[in-house]
Scaffold this motif. Structure first.
Motif, PDB file in Angstrom:
ATOM      1  N   UNK A 199      10.333   7.425  17.842  1.00  0.00           N
ATOM      2  CA  UNK A 199      10.894   8.639  18.437  1.00  0.00           C
ATOM      3  C   UNK A 199      10.547   9.839  17.550  1.00  0.00           C
ATOM      4  N   UNK A 200       9.988  10.897  18.146  1.00  0.00           N
ATOM      5  CA  UNK A 200       9.615  12.081  17.352  1.00  0.00           C
ATOM      6  C   UNK A 200      10.820  12.704  16.648  1.00  0.00           C
ATOM      7  N   UNK A 209       8.168  12.788  27.695  1.00  0.00           N
ATOM      8  CA  UNK A 209       7.898  13.042  26.273  1.00  0.00           C
ATOM      9  C   UNK A 209       8.917  13.938  25.571  1.00  0.00           C
ATOM     10  N   UNK A 210       9.657  14.752  26.331  1.00  0.00           N
ATOM     11  CA  UNK A 210      10.643  15.632  25.691  1.00  0.00           C
ATOM     12  C   UNK A 210      12.062  15.072  25.794  1.00  0.00           C
ATOM     13  N   UNK A 211      12.193  13.791  26.133  1.00  0.00           N
ATOM     14  CA  UNK A 211      13.515  13.181  26.312  1.00  0.00           C
ATOM     15  C   UNK A 211      14.305  13.184  25.011  1.00  0.00           C
ATOM     16  N   UNK A 258      16.021  12.218  18.205  1.00  0.00           N
ATOM     17  CA  UNK A 258      16.797  10.979  18.061  1.00  0.00           C
ATOM     18  C   UNK A 258      18.151  11.236  17.419  1.00  0.00           C
ATOM     19  N   UNK A 259      19.174  10.616  18.007  1.00  0.00           N
ATOM     20  CA  UNK A 259      20.518  10.602  17.413  1.00  0.00           C
ATOM     21  C   UNK A 259      20.980   9.160  17.325  1.00  0.00           C
ATOM     22  N   UNK A 260      21.332   8.723  16.127  1.00  0.00           N
ATOM     23  CA  UNK A 260      21.948   7.408  15.942  1.00  0.00           C
ATOM     24  C   UNK A 260      23.459   7.603  16.094  1.00  0.00           C
ATOM     25  N   UNK A 261      24.068   6.848  17.024  1.00  0.00           N
ATOM     26  CA  UNK A 261      25.434   7.192  17.416  1.00  0.00           C
ATOM     27  C   UNK A 261      26.288   5.967  17.691  1.00  0.00           C
TER      28      UNK A 261
END
Length: 255
Positions: free
Chosen positions: A179-180, A96-98, A184-187
């Protein structure tokens, strides 16, 4: 290169579809000292991993699927490609903390051309039967078949639309939705080290270190073509041997 981390840290889930520069991103994470990484498209992928990944992706029971996902990924610091990038909701339930990195391309049409540029559809009968006796062919075909079937069910899409530009948009929108915030990073590699290091809490590499750029398309095309060619040769040997043995059978036994 810094020492690799262990899986005791936060799991990194790369949630982008295949052919979204995930191999380049893997190399980038390794430069930052993150690993070990689980990436089926980074050759050579052990056949056992491909087989297990195909099996997990095809499991319908949620509890069992998550149990097998945990077994598959627990020892890895960063995971890429199906089934992880396909079962992002399951992965977040397990970890959950990924940190989730959504690898993207600037143009979804370029992404689709890149995907289809690999050549033979691994779901096809031609691929499965021509390479039937070649190690890994059936498992890779099963993996892509399960991957496509998942999206057909999830997004109510026709088989011909997996992959498609519509799939690209719907998958990415789904990832962003589940994703909380803050995880999240869009990359894409053209963004360089800055956003990635900030997101992961890592120091920038030494000045002048370029972000890795890897395009394994030519390698994968050659693997597919070689598997099919070797498979055809094996079939010819099998049929040729059978024919020779048949000719050696006394005619009175045939009559």
């Amino acid at each position: 290169m810094a020492e690799k981390t262990t899986n005791k840290g936060r799991k990194i889930i790369v949630a982008g579809l295949p052919r979204t520069s995930t191999t380049s991103l893997k190399k980038g994470l390794e430069v930052l000292g993150i690993g070990p990484c689980f990436h089926l498209g980074d050759p050579p992928a052990p056949i056992r991993r491909v087989k297990e990944s195909a099996h997990v992706l095809a499991i319908k029971d949620t509890a069992l699927r998550r149990q097998r996902l945990k077994q598959l990924y627990d020892e890895y610091g960063a995971v890429f490609e199906p089934p992880a990038s396909t079962l992002v909701d399951d992965m977040l339930a397990i970890y959950p903390d990924a940190k989730v990195i959504l690898s993207v391309r600037k143009d979804p049409n370029v992404w689709l051309a890149s995907y289809k540029g690999l050549g033979m559809d691994l779901r096809s009968r031609a691929y499965r039967w021509s390479g039937y006796w070649v190690p890994g062919v059936i498992h890779s075909s099963n993996l892509i078949s399960a991957w496509a079937a998942f999206y057909e069910r999830k997004f109510d899409m026709a088989a011909k639309d997996v992959p498609s530009v519509e799939l690209y948009h719907r998958h990415n929108a789904w990832v962003k939705d589940i994703v909380p915030p803050g995880q999240l990073l869009e990359f894409q590699p053209s963004m360089g080290w800055g956003p990635l290091c900030e997101f992961l809490g890592r120091e920038l590499p030494a000045e002048g270190t370029p972000f890795p750029w890897v395009n394994e398309a030519a390698f994968l095309r050659n693997v597919i073509r070689t598997a099919m060619a070797v498979g055809v040769v094996i079939w010819l040997v099998i049929f040729g041997t059978a024919w020779v043995l048949f000719l050696q059978v006394p005619q009175r036994w045939i009559a």
